[in-house]
Design an enzyme around this catalytic site. Structure first.
Site, PDB file in Angstrom:
ATOM      1  N   LYS A  67       0.864  -1.190   0.000  1.00  0.00           N
ATOM      2  CA  LYS A  67       0.000   0.000   0.000  1.00  0.00           C
ATOM      3  C   LYS A  67       0.899   1.238   0.000  1.00  0.00           C
ATOM      4  O   LYS A  67       1.550   1.550   0.996  1.00  0.00           O
ATOM      5  CB  LYS A  67      -0.914   0.056   1.225  1.00  0.00           C
ATOM      6  N   GLU A 111       9.926   1.066  10.559  1.00  0.00           N
ATOM      7  CA  GLU A 111      10.972   2.058  10.258  1.00  0.00           C
ATOM      8  C   GLU A 111      10.307   3.415  10.419  1.00  0.00           C
ATOM      9  O   GLU A 111       9.480   3.799   9.598  1.00  0.00           O
ATOM     10  CB  GLU A 111      11.495   1.885   8.828  1.00  0.00           C
ATOM     11  N   CYS A 163      13.766  10.687   6.658  1.00  0.00           N
ATOM     12  CA  CYS A 163      13.708  10.225   8.057  1.00  0.00           C
ATOM     13  C   CYS A 163      15.025  10.489   8.773  1.00  0.00           C
ATOM     14  O   CYS A 163      15.052  10.754   9.961  1.00  0.00           O
ATOM     15  CB  CYS A 163      13.364   8.741   8.098  1.00  0.00           C
ATOM     16  N   GLU A 208       9.649  15.882  15.095  1.00  0.00           N
ATOM     17  CA  GLU A 208      10.098  15.743  13.715  1.00  0.00           C
ATOM     18  C   GLU A 208       9.296  16.702  12.837  1.00  0.00           C
ATOM     19  O   GLU A 208       8.072  16.605  12.755  1.00  0.00           O
ATOM     20  CB  GLU A 208       9.884  14.299  13.239  1.00  0.00           C
TER      21      GLU A 208
HETATM   22  P1  NAP Z   1       2.559   8.192   7.803  1.00  0.00           P
HETATM   23  O1  NAP Z   1       1.546   9.244   7.835  1.00  0.00           O
HETATM   24  O2  NAP Z   1       2.849   7.436   9.032  1.00  0.00           O
HETATM   25  O3  NAP Z   1       2.142   7.217   6.619  1.00  0.00           O
HETATM   26  C1  NAP Z   1       2.948   6.132   6.221  1.00  0.00           C
HETATM   27  C2  NAP Z   1       2.082   5.106   5.510  1.00  0.00           C
HETATM   28  O4  NAP Z   1       1.170   4.553   6.470  1.00  0.00           O
HETATM   29  C3  NAP Z   1       1.222   5.703   4.414  1.00  0.00           C
HETATM   30  O5  NAP Z   1       1.108   4.774   3.355  1.00  0.00           O
HETATM   31  C4  NAP Z   1      -0.111   5.894   5.117  1.00  0.00           C
HETATM   32  O6  NAP Z   1      -1.188   5.933   4.230  1.00  0.00           O
HETATM   33  C5  NAP Z   1      -0.156   4.652   5.970  1.00  0.00           C
HETATM   34  N1  NAP Z   1      -1.089   4.703   7.098  1.00  0.00           N
HETATM   35  C6  NAP Z   1      -1.612   5.785   7.724  1.00  0.00           C
HETATM   36  N2  NAP Z   1      -2.462   5.409   8.704  1.00  0.00           N
HETATM   37  C7  NAP Z   1      -2.480   4.064   8.704  1.00  0.00           C
HETATM   38  C8  NAP Z   1      -3.166   3.090   9.481  1.00  0.00           C
HETATM   39  N3  NAP Z   1      -4.002   3.420  10.453  1.00  0.00           N
HETATM   40  N4  NAP Z   1      -2.951   1.787   9.215  1.00  0.00           N
HETATM   41  C9  NAP Z   1      -2.089   1.412   8.246  1.00  0.00           C
HETATM   42  N5  NAP Z   1      -1.420   2.296   7.456  1.00  0.00           N
HETATM   43  C10 NAP Z   1      -1.603   3.602   7.691  1.00  0.00           C
HETATM   44  O7  NAP Z   1       3.965   8.774   7.313  1.00  0.00           O
HETATM   45  P2  NAP Z   1       4.226   9.768   6.119  1.00  0.00           P
HETATM   46  O8  NAP Z   1       3.796  11.132   6.526  1.00  0.00           O
HETATM   47  O9  NAP Z   1       3.699   9.167   4.850  1.00  0.00           O
HETATM   48  O10 NAP Z   1       5.811   9.691   6.004  1.00  0.00           O
HETATM   49  C11 NAP Z   1       6.662  10.464   6.761  1.00  0.00           C
HETATM   50  C12 NAP Z   1       7.175   9.688   7.966  1.00  0.00           C
HETATM   51  O11 NAP Z   1       7.852   8.504   7.537  1.00  0.00           O
HETATM   52  C13 NAP Z   1       8.207  10.477   8.746  1.00  0.00           C
HETATM   53  O12 NAP Z   1       7.949  10.334  10.119  1.00  0.00           O
HETATM   54  C14 NAP Z   1       9.522   9.801   8.379  1.00  0.00           C
HETATM   55  O13 NAP Z   1      10.529   9.956   9.335  1.00  0.00           O
HETATM   56  C15 NAP Z   1       9.085   8.393   8.226  1.00  0.00           C
HETATM   57  N6  NAP Z   1      10.057   7.643   7.424  1.00  0.00           N
HETATM   58  C16 NAP Z   1      10.858   6.730   8.073  1.00  0.00           C
HETATM   59  C17 NAP Z   1      11.825   6.035   7.353  1.00  0.00           C
HETATM   60  C18 NAP Z   1      12.726   5.036   8.025  1.00  0.00           C
HETATM   61  O14 NAP Z   1      13.324   4.207   7.326  1.00  0.00           O
HETATM   62  N7  NAP Z   1      12.865   5.058   9.357  1.00  0.00           N
HETATM   63  C19 NAP Z   1      11.974   6.260   5.977  1.00  0.00           C
HETATM   64  C20 NAP Z   1      11.145   7.189   5.367  1.00  0.00           C
HETATM   65  C21 NAP Z   1      10.188   7.873   6.103  1.00  0.00           C
HETATM   66  P3  NAP Z   1      -1.773   7.357   3.701  1.00  0.00           P
HETATM   67  O15 NAP Z   1      -0.616   8.197   3.321  1.00  0.00           O
HETATM   68  O16 NAP Z   1      -2.583   6.967   2.555  1.00  0.00           O
HETATM   69  O17 NAP Z   1      -2.564   7.890   4.830  1.00  0.00           O
END
Ligand code: NAP
Length: 503
Positions: A187, A262, A296, A397
């Site tokens: 997804k 992650e 991240c 963050e």
């Molecule tokens: P996010 O809001 O947590 O979303 C990540 C993914 O999870 C998206 O596909 C989102 O879908 C989905 N999601 C949201 N709610 C969910 C639920 N209740 N159940 C299952 N899936 C759900 O993060 P983001 O804003 O896209 O990305 C930024 C974050 O990612 C930052 O905190 C960054 O640090 C982190 N990140 C971490 C790494 C690492 O390797 N540690 C790498 C890259 C990014 P939708 O977008 O469709 O809502």
């Protein structure tokens, strides 16, 4: 700029078909649709229809059947590896198109997206090699039997990825999961589904057996949630924010399902007084402002030895102000727009918060005044100081081009401040003194430490966070094991019956 990237910059957007890969077929989403935008202009690129919960059911059933089919499950490692090699080659063959597509959808520069596409291709090749060269273990027997520990596929694996580097994070999950013999349901993030849909088409065309990969666009709260909660999904690998990760971990706990998480970061970058200043300034800039800070591992908290703080900050601020901002497809651009206007506004709110808490905005702190950029989701690279490490902008963050700088007065003060965060993803150290660097690297509570470099990755080196930055690691030879179940087999060698049952 190379001839190839100039050619990329000149190309126009080509939409991807509004269909997703479900159980070996291409389907138009019956759910609501996302308006996918180009964040450099704010204009709609195309619409993408969402999958629905019934599609998750269908993907899980087809995935379970495909993973159990002897035509996949019975493949020898080198035979399964051949599929991954083909996928790697196909991604490479489509690299310019994929890089451009991801640049349109995320706003990142084509140099950055080109590197992400190359990394995706190499991830498939790397896990093909790992698969072919991973040994099963013969354990030391403690009785008259031969004891083995073998690794078996989990079955159906869910992969949930964020919007910042979609093709690379997709590959980091799909490649090891397929290598380990599973089926995968991916997804992608709602804002950035395009490159994942294009990747699905490329993988499908390589002849991967139907059902082994489904790619379902839609909301996290609907599709992501349905994948995590589905009884037929045996593992979820998630990359995203810490809050979402925690929600997922709760849902997974209900099923007692393993998850790899992650998550986010607030990584310290440390400049010691003896650092090579030019190297450190460039490294700090790259660490926070490349990808517009939407990384991240962005080095978003800068700690500089108080003895050189003023001089260092002057040079850093001057170089920050000279960064070239513009559309990611334009030659020479260093800082593209943020992924979405809504995200840009959230970044701006953090800078306003810093101002209201008494922070000094050393540069940036607003949108650019260039009329050419007025409709895009741009925000100027921003440097803030004058706050203490417990300020919200030093602890939370921001995920944008915002650097907070703090002086430190001793090594003990530095370690205490650098570790004073709920996150533990990465850290950077700039110094000529390798003994001191080593001491600090061992004292920092993070999953990765870069010394005299920053934000460099190698697929052969495990990556993961500690504290609230994650659970488990990806990449490296052990990356494939995250998608396996370990089984122990005892092969009896004794001719005599078990004595206990004698009577
Ligand atoms: P996010 O809001 O947590 O979303 C990540 C993914 O999870 C998206 O596909 C989102 O879908 C989905 N999601 C949201 N709610 C969910 C639920 N209740 N159940 C299952 N899936 C759900 O993060 P983001 O804003 O896209 O990305 C930024 C974050 O990612 C930052 O905190 C960054 O640090 C982190 N990140 C971490 C790494 C690492 O390797 N540690 C790498 C890259 C990014 P939708 O977008 O469709 O809502």
């Amino acid at each position: 700029m190379t001839g190839a990237s100039k050619a990329l910059a000149d190309k126009v957007f080509e939409p991807v078909p509004d269909e997703f890969l479900l159980a070996g077929n291409w389907k138009h989403g019956a759910g609501p649709a996302t308006s996918v935008i180009d964040p450099s202009t704010g204009s709609e690129l195309q619409r993408v229809g969402h999958a629905d919960v019934a599609d998750v059911d269908a993907a899980v059933s087809a995935g379970a059947a495909a993973a159990a089919d002897p035509a996949w499950r019975g493949l020898l490692p080198h035979q399964r590896a051949a599929y991954l090699h083909r996928i790697g080659a196909a991604i490479e063959g489509a690299a310019p198109r994929l890089a451009l597509l991801q640049s349109y959808n995320t706003g990142k520069t084509v140099t950055e997206t080109g590197a992400l596409v190359a990394s995706a291709a190499n991830t498939f090749r790397y896990f093909a090699a790992v698969l072919e060269t991973s040994d099963e273990e013969l354990t030391t027997p403690r009785g008259p039997y031969l004891t083995m520990s073998v690794h078996e596929p989990i079955g159906v694996v869910g992969a949930i990825t964020p919007w910042n580097s979609p093709i690379a994070s997709d590959a980091q999950k799909i490649a090891p999961a397929l290598a380990a013999g599973n089926a995968v349901i991916l997804k992608p993030a709602e804002w950035t589904p395009l490159v994942s849909l294009a990747l699905a088409r490329i993988i499908d065309e390589t002849g991967l057996p139907p059902g082994l990969l489904s790619v379902l666009p839609g909301r996290g709260s609907v599709i992501g949630d349905a994948i995590v909660g589905h009884p037929g999904v045996g593992k979820v690998s998630f990359t995203g924010g810490t809050t979402t990760g925690r929600t997922l971990a709760h849902a997974a706990a209900e099923k007692l399902m393993p998850v790899s998480l992650e998550l986010g970061g607030k990584s310290p970058t440390i400049v010691l007084a003896d650092a090579d200043v030019e190297q450190a300034v460039n490294g700090v800039l790259y660490g926070i402002f490349s990808s517009s800070g939407q990384s991240c591992i962005a080095g978003s908290r800068l700690f500089v030895d108080a003895a050189v703080y003023d001089e260092f900050m002057e040079r850093l601020v001057a170089k920050t102000q000279a960064l070239r901002i513009g559309p990611g497809r334009e030659p020479g651009v260093q800082v593209g727009p943020l992924v979405h206007h809504r995200h840009r506004d959230s970044v701006a709110r953090y800078v306003d918060l810093a101002r209201s808490e008494g922070g000094r905005i050393r540069c940036g702190g607003t949108v650019p005044d260039d009329p050419r950029l007025a409709d895009g989701a741009y925000y100027l690279p921003t440097v803030i100081d004058g706050l203490s490490n417990d300020a919200r902008v030093c602890q939370e963050e921001i995920f944008g081009p915002v650097l907070v700088a703090l002086p430190f007065h001793s090594e003990a003060d530095l370690i205490a401040q650098a570790n004073d965060t709920v996150y533990g993803l990465a850290a950077g150290i700039w110094t000529r003194d390798y003994r001191r660097a080593w001491r600090l690297a061992r004292a920092l509570h993070t999953g990765t430490v870069w010394i005299n470099t920053y934000k460099q990755f190698s697929i052969s080196t495990p990556f993961g966070g500690v504290k609230q930055s994650g659970l488990a690691t990806e990449k490296g030879r052990t990356g494939i094991r995250a998608y396996s179940r370990q089984k122990s087999i005892y092969l009896g060698m004794d001719d005599a019956p078990i004595a206990w049952a004698e009577n």
